[in-house]
Design a protein around this motif. Structure first.
Motif, PDB file in Angstrom:
ATOM      1  N   ALA A 310      42.320 -59.846  39.786  1.00  0.00           N
ATOM      2  CA  ALA A 310      41.108 -58.897  39.887  1.00  0.00           C
ATOM      3  C   ALA A 310      41.703 -57.311  39.720  1.00  0.00           C
ATOM      4  N   VAL A 311      42.965 -56.880  39.174  1.00  0.00           N
ATOM      5  CA  VAL A 311      43.254 -56.243  38.459  1.00  0.00           C
ATOM      6  C   VAL A 311      43.008 -56.110  37.467  1.00  0.00           C
ATOM      7  N   ASP A 312      43.502 -57.067  37.003  1.00  0.00           N
ATOM      8  CA  ASP A 312      43.244 -57.039  35.272  1.00  0.00           C
ATOM      9  C   ASP A 312      41.855 -56.682  35.231  1.00  0.00           C
ATOM     10  N   GLY A 313      40.762 -57.258  35.684  1.00  0.00           N
ATOM     11  CA  GLY A 313      39.544 -57.409  36.176  1.00  0.00           C
ATOM     12  C   GLY A 313      39.057 -55.854  36.025  1.00  0.00           C
ATOM     13  N   LEU A 314      39.386 -55.110  36.667  1.00  0.00           N
ATOM     14  CA  LEU A 314      38.949 -53.458  37.497  1.00  0.00           C
ATOM     15  C   LEU A 314      39.347 -52.992  35.732  1.00  0.00           C
ATOM     16  N   ASN A 315      40.622 -52.682  34.948  1.00  0.00           N
ATOM     17  CA  ASN A 315      41.608 -52.569  34.361  1.00  0.00           C
ATOM     18  C   ASN A 315      40.585 -52.701  32.957  1.00  0.00           C
ATOM     19  N   LEU A 316      39.809 -53.820  32.697  1.00  0.00           N
ATOM     20  CA  LEU A 316      39.302 -53.901  31.610  1.00  0.00           C
ATOM     21  C   LEU A 316      37.810 -53.078  31.996  1.00  0.00           C
ATOM     22  N   MET A 317      37.821 -52.819  32.675  1.00  0.00           N
ATOM     23  CA  MET A 317      36.663 -52.875  32.987  1.00  0.00           C
ATOM     24  C   MET A 317      36.641 -51.495  33.266  1.00  0.00           C
ATOM     25  N   VAL A 318      37.728 -50.528  33.493  1.00  0.00           N
ATOM     26  CA  VAL A 318      37.562 -49.068  32.993  1.00  0.00           C
ATOM     27  C   VAL A 318      37.973 -48.727  31.953  1.00  0.00           C
ATOM     28  N   GLN A 319      38.537 -49.647  30.927  1.00  0.00           N
ATOM     29  CA  GLN A 319      38.561 -49.713  29.199  1.00  0.00           C
ATOM     30  C   GLN A 319      37.147 -49.485  28.952  1.00  0.00           C
ATOM     31  N   GLY A 320      36.630 -50.328  29.695  1.00  0.00           N
ATOM     32  CA  GLY A 320      34.652 -50.058  28.929  1.00  0.00           C
ATOM     33  C   GLY A 320      34.012 -49.064  29.067  1.00  0.00           C
ATOM     34  N   ILE A 321      34.448 -48.363  30.263  1.00  0.00           N
ATOM     35  CA  ILE A 321      33.967 -46.639  30.796  1.00  0.00           C
ATOM     36  C   ILE A 321      34.835 -46.088  29.645  1.00  0.00           C
ATOM     37  N   GLU A 322      36.166 -46.010  29.652  1.00  0.00           N
ATOM     38  CA  GLU A 322      36.495 -44.862  28.653  1.00  0.00           C
ATOM     39  C   GLU A 322      35.790 -44.984  27.711  1.00  0.00           C
ATOM     40  N   ARG A 323      36.455 -46.311  26.618  1.00  0.00           N
ATOM     41  CA  ARG A 323      35.929 -46.630  24.740  1.00  0.00           C
ATOM     42  C   ARG A 323      34.631 -46.338  25.277  1.00  0.00           C
ATOM     43  N   LYS A 324      33.736 -46.800  25.940  1.00  0.00           N
ATOM     44  CA  LYS A 324      31.940 -46.488  25.968  1.00  0.00           C
ATOM     45  C   LYS A 324      31.275 -45.752  26.243  1.00  0.00           C
ATOM     46  N   GLY A 325      31.723 -45.682  27.670  1.00  0.00           N
ATOM     47  CA  GLY A 325      30.698 -44.704  28.569  1.00  0.00           C
ATOM     48  C   GLY A 325      30.463 -45.901  30.337  1.00  0.00           C
ATOM     49  N   PRO A 326      29.685 -44.267  30.520  1.00  0.00           N
ATOM     50  CA  PRO A 326      29.813 -45.510  32.834  1.00  0.00           C
ATOM     51  C   PRO A 326      28.735 -45.766  32.434  1.00  0.00           C
ATOM     52  N   ASP A 327      28.746 -47.248  31.958  1.00  0.00           N
ATOM     53  CA  ASP A 327      26.952 -47.758  32.207  1.00  0.00           C
ATOM     54  C   ASP A 327      27.655 -49.263  32.314  1.00  0.00           C
ATOM     55  N   ARG A 328      26.264 -50.024  33.083  1.00  0.00           N
ATOM     56  CA  ARG A 328      26.970 -51.209  33.423  1.00  0.00           C
ATOM     57  C   ARG A 328      26.667 -51.821  31.956  1.00  0.00           C
ATOM     58  N   THR A 329      25.968 -51.853  30.910  1.00  0.00           N
ATOM     59  CA  THR A 329      25.752 -52.038  29.325  1.00  0.00           C
ATOM     60  C   THR A 329      27.417 -52.233  28.676  1.00  0.00           C
ATOM     61  N   SER A 330      27.729 -51.113  28.865  1.00  0.00           N
ATOM     62  CA  SER A 330      29.481 -50.887  28.539  1.00  0.00           C
ATOM     63  C   SER A 330      30.360 -51.534  28.894  1.00  0.00           C
ATOM     64  N   ILE A 331      30.151 -52.182  30.449  1.00  0.00           N
ATOM     65  CA  ILE A 331      31.629 -52.528  31.176  1.00  0.00           C
ATOM     66  C   ILE A 331      31.585 -53.698  30.193  1.00  0.00           C
ATOM     67  N   GLN A 332      29.778 -54.522  30.614  1.00  0.00           N
ATOM     68  CA  GLN A 332      29.645 -55.621  29.353  1.00  0.00           C
ATOM     69  C   GLN A 332      30.505 -56.277  27.738  1.00  0.00           C
ATOM     70  N   SER A 333      29.905 -55.244  27.517  1.00  0.00           N
ATOM     71  CA  SER A 333      30.060 -55.174  26.258  1.00  0.00           C
ATOM     72  C   SER A 333      31.876 -54.836  25.625  1.00  0.00           C
ATOM     73  N   ALA A 334      32.673 -54.394  26.677  1.00  0.00           N
ATOM     74  CA  ALA A 334      33.662 -54.754  26.420  1.00  0.00           C
ATOM     75  C   ALA A 334      34.756 -56.052  26.687  1.00  0.00           C
ATOM     76  N   PHE A 335      33.827 -56.834  27.990  1.00  0.00           N
ATOM     77  CA  PHE A 335      33.476 -58.172  28.355  1.00  0.00           C
ATOM     78  C   PHE A 335      33.128 -59.173  27.038  1.00  0.00           C
ATOM     79  N   LEU A 336      32.788 -58.310  26.837  1.00  0.00           N
ATOM     80  CA  LEU A 336      32.202 -59.374  25.124  1.00  0.00           C
ATOM     81  C   LEU A 336      32.677 -59.924  24.351  1.00  0.00           C
ATOM     82  N   GLU A 337      33.399 -57.994  23.647  1.00  0.00           N
ATOM     83  CA  GLU A 337      34.441 -58.234  22.836  1.00  0.00           C
ATOM     84  C   GLU A 337      35.901 -58.543  22.917  1.00  0.00           C
TER      85      GLU A 337
END
Length: 711
Positions: A310-337
């Motif tokens: 769960a902590v790893d999942g949270l960190n991956l979401m944080v990376q999506g926010i930092e790299r792509k922006g604070p929105d839902r599609t940015s987090i999805q993009s980080a996971f898909l990449e």
């Protein structure tokens, strides 16, 4: 003050005030959690939630996410599908929530996933790997391997690690048990593992009445491995009935059977029982080991692997926010990449990347029951799927050389697990000035297969190492060898809190050249003793505790190997760490530091007894005290290494310098006033009042520094 200077000062003040305002009013980023905080699975949900809160606290202390704090929106799904559906709707419709971590069991996650998919919000379950959940859309991901991958891994492990040829599968009739059973059978056909399936009724409170007789009949058949695919409430009774029915062979369990097995399965049934887990802290990165230790210190409970996921999942979401922006599609993009090893996210539980359905690619870790200790411990042999490009390019060559195992087109590293233990005998010297210590200890290794223990070296030792063999037994299936060792070790002592400092004396064991894809060192925690060490020299140190762990770490080098490409890294390496924790004894420093400094300070106060008219006598007393403090500090510093920072003892000297400096200034000022107005009636009161104020301020400073040092 000129008008120009005034305007410049006001401008700077406004800019600073604006920065403080915006930093204080930065809007937080929100992530949702949906976990069983109450109900039958509340212990697991609360374990995960506590880990997420600890990580959020760590992130916020480090400055947050892009300067904004991170916050959790916590919902209790009670591990109930209907409640989970409502909770998912609330989180999905909350525009603040950028992503969701949670849902523990498969039926609960299946009930909730439609709400997340409709709203376009990533749901990351740390523990649900069912195909129905993962194939529902591009917004569902999990931190564990898929049920299909777990079953396939178990078939490969049984054939290659347990030499199984004919297997019995006990599968619960529900979605979970049947998905595992079908995947296992398909893999078994490909790799030539014979198998027979027996279905257990998922809905009944207990196993069928005729199961005991069936188990007895099965014990007469030539099965050399039994697989149990169910949750723990069915798996644990099945193990008892199998053993009571006469079956004494290997029983191999999926991770969900292991949830309560340590507490609920009696010791006599645990022999030759193995479990498949997607991760084990014993084989993990030191980041996971350290986080688990911090979690235990804070909560007084053990961190679960699902909490780590769960902590790893949270960190991956944080990376999506930092790299792509604070929105839902940015987090999805980080996971898909993160869909290949080359694009992996460096999580604390390994290199994180997903398969096409959103399941984490993980190899099984096979664990056994270990007594004494009644805990899970990795088996001596492990398999790890080859997934990095560097090794995939060399599969044919490495299969031929025997370095890789190839099973049904999938290549595996075959990893040797070596258990390492260390007990302390005597600390011979601790030398902060030389940045080293010398110690006697007992060291041992346990392993199977071939191993030259001379290749297991003390990585941070220097000079001559005395390594005398004590005992061994190389004729056992698991071999054992022990030594008495005396060695000196380099250690960068942190002396910032001297003389209130606590020091770690670390010893590191590593293989001379094998990386963690070939050999992993695991702490033999059941046999390591934690008794206090009485013989510590010099005697200014006192035993506090010890820390022991094995772990993986990265080396930022490929050692010039031309087979690696510029973007590739070599495999991590494994180390065993043991650290003796000692605290400096303050009693000697009462005599050698605090008492002499106090005497100098008290002598300087004798100036009170000298009339203000005797200016030179007062001034000479202060100057003598000042020189004494300078000489005393130089003598103390001669015992210390050259440091790039002040130590706590320096602050005592700095306070003394400050007090003496102000006493001298006050003396000069009083003398100046006396010369100008010898008949003043208020001068004596002024003189004594300032002396008293300086003394009280000095004492407060000393008390404050001492409090900080002892804290």
């Amino acid at each position: 003050m000129s008008q120009k200077t005034l305007h410049a000062g006001l401008g700077i003040f406004i800019v600073m005030l604006t920065g403080v305002f915006f930093s204080c009013s930065a809007k937080p980023y929100y992530l949702g959690t949906a976990l069983p905080i109450s109900g039958a699975k509340q212990d697991r949900g609360n374990n995960i939630l506590a880990a997420l809160k600890l990580q959020v606290e760590t992130i916020n202390k480090a400055g947050g996410v892009k300067g904004s704090p991170l916050e959790l929106v916590v919902k209790d799904d009670k591990n109930d599908p209907e409640v989970a559906r409502q909770v998912a709707r609330e989180l999905a419709q909350d525009p603040r929530v950028l992503g969701v971590i949670g849902h523990y069991d498969s039926p609960v996650a299946l009930a909730a996933m439609e709400e997340y998919n409709k709203a376009g919000v990533v749901i990351f379950s740390p523990s649900v790997g069912s195909a129905d959940f993962l194939s529902s859309g591009d917004w569902t991901f999990c931190g564990t391997y898929s049920d299909k991958a777990q079953a396939e891994n178990m078939a490969v492990y049984a054939k290659n690690l347990f030499q199984a040829t004919n297997a019995l599968v006990l599968a619960a009739s529900g979605i979970y048990g049947q998905a595992l059973s079908q995947a296992f059978q398909a893999k078994a056909v490909h790799i030539g593992l014979q198998n027979k399936v027996l279905v257990m009724d998922e809905k009944t409170a207990q196993l069928p009445d005729d199961f005991a007789s069936t188990a007895f009949a099965l014990s007469k058949e030539p099965f050399n491995c039994v697989f149990v695919f169910s949750h723990s409430d069915k798996g644990i009774p099945a193990i008892r009935l199998l053993r009571d029915g006469g079956y004494q062979g290997v029983i191999f369990l999926v991770d969900r059977v292991g949830s309560d097995i340590i507490e609920k399965l009696e010791l006599k049934y645990k022999k030759d029982v193995y479990l498949s887990f997607p991760f084990a802290f014993d084989l993990g990165d030191f980041r996971a080991v350290d986080f688990a230790a911090a979690y235990k210190e804070k909560t007084k409970t053990e961190l679960s692997i699902w909490s780590a996921f769960a902590v790893d999942g949270l960190n991956l979401m944080v990376q999506g926010i930092e790299r792509k922006g604070p929105d839902r599609t940015s987090i999805q993009s980080a996971f898909l990449e993160a869909s290949t090893h080359a694009a992996h996210f460096p999580g604390m539980t390994g290199d994180l990347f997903f398969d096409k359905d959103g399941a984490m690619i993980r190899s099984s870790t096979v664990v056994r029951f270990s007594t004494p200790g009644d805990m899970f411990k990795p088996t001596y042999d492990q398999l790890k799927i080859v997934s990095d490009d560097h090794n995939l390019r060399q599969i044919d060559k490495k299969v031929k050389s025997g370095e890789f195992l190839l099973e049904d087109t999938t290549a595996y590293f075959r990893i040797q697990v070596v258990y390492v233990g260390l007990d302390y005998a005597r600390v011979n010297s601790i030398s902060p000035k030389e940045q080293s210590f010398n110690i006697d200890f007992y060291l041992w290794f346990r392993w199977t297969g071939e191993l030259n223990t001379a290749d297991l070296i003390l990585a941070n030792a220097f000079g001559d190492v005395s390594r005398e063999k004590l005992r061994d037994d190389l004729n056992r299936p698991d071999k054992w060898e022990s030594f008495k060792v005396r060695a000196s070790f380099l250690n960068p002592f942190d002396l910032r809190k001297f003389p209130f400092d606590t020091q770690e004396l670390p010893i590191t064991v590593a293989h001379r050249n094998k990386n963690a894809d070939k050999l992993v060192l695991v702490a033999d925690r059941e046999r390591i003793r934690s008794y206090p060490i009485k013989e510590i020299f010099p005697e200014e140190y006192i035993y506090v505790d010890r820390k022991t762990a094995g772990g993986i770490f990265e080396v930022e080098s490929v050692f010039g190997n031309p087979n690696y490409r510029a973007t590739e890294n070599q495999a991590a390496f494994s180390q065993f760490h043991s650290a003796l924790i000692v605290r400096r004894n303050l009693v000697p420093y009462l005599v050698t530091l605090f008492f002499p400094l106090g005497i100098i300070f008290v002598i300087s106060l004798f100036s009170f007894l000298i009339n203000k008219e005797n200016f030179m006598e007062r001034l000479n007393l202060f100057m003598t005290a000042l020189l004494a403090v300078v000489v005393f500090q130089m003598a103390q510093g001669a015992e210390m290494p050259r440091l790039g920072y002040p130590v706590m003892a320096d602050y005592y000297f700095m306070i003394a310098y400050g007090l003496l400096f102000f006493f001298i200034l006050k003396t000069l000022y009083v003398n100046w006033l006396y010369v100008r107005n010898p008949g003043s009636t208020t001068l004596n009161g002024f003189d004594k009042t300032f002396d008293l104020v300086f003394i009280l301020v000095g004492l407060l400073f000393y008390v404050g520094v001492t409090y900080i040092g002892l804290a």
